[in-house]
Design an enzyme around this catalytic site. Structure first.
Site, short mmCIF file in Angstrom:
data_model
loop_
_atom_site.label_atom_id
_atom_site.label_comp_id
_atom_site.label_asym_id
_atom_site.label_seq_id
_atom_site.Cartn_x
_atom_site.Cartn_y
_atom_site.Cartn_z
N ARG A 113 0.84 -1.20 0.00
CA ARG A 113 0.00 0.00 0.00
C ARG A 113 0.88 1.25 0.00
NH1 ARG A 113 -4.48 0.06 4.44
NH2 ARG A 113 -5.30 1.70 3.08
N CYS A 119 -0.97 5.91 9.24
CA CYS A 119 -1.36 4.61 8.70
C CYS A 119 -2.49 4.85 7.72
CB CYS A 119 -1.75 3.66 9.82
SG CYS A 119 -3.11 4.28 10.86
#
Length: 284
Positions: A180, A239
């Site tokens: 990601r 995050c």
């Protein structure tokens, strides 16, 4: 104070004169939901069996505000958060232990919020409910309401602009999975990639291989040193939505390294087309 507690230590403390308030924060990851996993009813899981004396706290409604411009899990309204903590029996001077289903991300979110709002004695059960080998209870405890009043600011907090600046002037860690970070895949947010200058530091590397308990403090310190953390560096973490990032801040605390959390994280950053996005393994 060590921000984590083992199950053995918890058994001892629960039998002592100053038993900690227990918070059960079982929750389903957004990634699991995106992958089609059956929805987890955290309260139902709690009702089916929890550590005796624990009170259930809902992450989505009590540890976060509704999704919006601030990301998928914006910081909670402090009136709502404070009421949830008092309902659970949290007072200003009561020790608190938080646990979740095992991964530690949701528990770390509760830990971080309590610490950020001024509570000094909060720990996370290392390994979560999976580490507990004692009996479970299906009884909802009749907890005495606490007196905790959240006052934000005890831990450092980043917004988008400060996160971008820290990526240039200090060390900004991206706690998401490496794929990601690189932008190879993005199962949840509008666009893949990372904040320019951020360093990939997957939260999964904070724990023992194949498990959920944290690495020893010295191993975590060595990990973060390899990533660029020094005594002189300012460190921040983000995050996807400010949940697994709290786990990374907790791991840094175990290692003795203070760190700020960008609570909006990638889910907030990526909503704004004007913010730059880097892709690939290089921070820039």
């Amino acid at each position: 104070m060590n921000p984590i507690i083992t199950a053995t230590e918890l058994v001892s403390e629960l039998a002592g004169a100053r038993s900690p308030v227990l918070l059960d924060v079982r929750w389903q990851l957004s990634l699991a939901a995106a992958a089609g996993a059956p929805p987890l009813d955290g309260h139902a899981a709690y009702a089916a069996g929890h550590i005796p004396g624990a009170v259930y706290v809902d992450l989505d409604s009590e540890l976060a505000s509704p999704p919006g411009a601030g990301g998928r899990h914006p910081l909670p309204d402090l009136t709502v958060f404070g009421a949830a903590m008092r309902r659970a029996g949290v007072s200003a001077d009561s020790p608190v232990v938080v646990y979740d289903g095992g991964q530690g991300w949701a528990a770390a979110r509760a830990w971080w919020l309590l610490r950020w709002t001024g509570h000094a004695d909060v720990r996370v059960l290392d390994g979560g409910l999976a580490a507990w080998d004692g009996a479970l209870s299906t009884d909802a405890p009749a907890s005495i309401p606490g007196d905790f009043r959240p006052v934000p600011g005890a831990l450092p907090l980043l917004d988008a602009d400060r996160a971008a600046a820290l990526a240039r002037s200090g060390l900004l860690l991206d706690a998401r999975a490496a794929e990601r970070y690189r932008g190879d895949v993005e199962p949840i947010d509008r666009v893949g990639g990372h904040i320019p200058g951020a360093v990939s530091a997957p939260t999964t590397d904070n724990v023992v291989a194949g498990g959920t308990t944290f690495l020893p403090a010295e191993d975590l310190a060595a990990r973060f040193k390899r990533l660029g953390a020094t005594e002189a560096s300012e460190v921040g973490v983000y995050c996807g939505s400010g949940v697994s990032g709290a786990h990374e801040v907790l791991a840094l605390a175990i290692a003795g390294i203070p760190a700020a959390l960008y609570a909006g994280s990638w889910s907030e950053w990526s909503l704004d087309d004007s913010r730059p996005v880097a892709t690939g393994p290089d921070p820039q």
